[in-house]
Design a protein around this motif. Sequence first.
Motif, PDB file in Angstrom:
ATOM      1  N   TRP A  76      23.981  21.412  46.082  1.00 46.24           N
ATOM      2  CA  TRP A  76      23.493  21.905  44.806  1.00 46.24           C
ATOM      3  C   TRP A  76      24.692  22.294  43.951  1.00 46.24           C
ATOM      4  N   CYS A  77      24.438  22.407  42.691  1.00 43.69           N
ATOM      5  CA  CYS A  77      25.489  22.853  41.779  1.00 43.69           C
ATOM      6  C   CYS A  77      24.856  23.562  40.599  1.00 43.69           C
ATOM      7  N   GLU A  78      25.655  24.339  39.914  1.00 40.48           N
ATOM      8  CA  GLU A  78      25.204  25.022  38.709  1.00 40.48           C
ATOM      9  C   GLU A  78      26.057  24.542  37.539  1.00 40.48           C
ATOM     10  N   VAL A  79      25.397  24.385  36.422  1.00 36.30           N
ATOM     11  CA  VAL A  79      26.107  23.969  35.221  1.00 36.30           C
ATOM     12  C   VAL A  79      25.842  25.023  34.159  1.00 36.30           C
ATOM     13  N   ASP A  80      26.893  25.523  33.541  1.00 36.57           N
ATOM     14  CA  ASP A  80      26.766  26.524  32.498  1.00 36.57           C
ATOM     15  C   ASP A  80      27.031  25.850  31.162  1.00 36.57           C
ATOM     16  N   TYR A  81      26.014  25.801  30.352  1.00 31.92           N
ATOM     17  CA  TYR A  81      26.171  25.147  29.040  1.00 31.92           C
ATOM     18  C   TYR A  81      26.700  26.082  28.024  1.00 31.92           C
TER      19      TYR A  81
END
Length: 81
Positions: A76-81
């Motif tokens: 999994w990964c998180e992306v911060d826009y």
Amino acid sequence: CYAIAKKGTSKVERTNAFAEVKEALKATFSEEELEDYGDLVGKYFNKSQKNAVRELTLAEGLRLDGRKTDEIRPIWCEVDY
């Protein structure tokens, strides 16, 4: 090599176990033989180790970390826009 690969131990433990076997193998040769063929001993040991791991994976369907060949690690990964 096959028995070490099949144990399902951690990477560090497995690396240490393979190193112990390699050193025990080298201890069976004289110093002159190691001078002449030392690089070949290491080369063929690594080839044997690779074969054992490959055979374990293909024949028994086990990876070194204990997972089956059809099991996928959760990624999994998180992306911060």
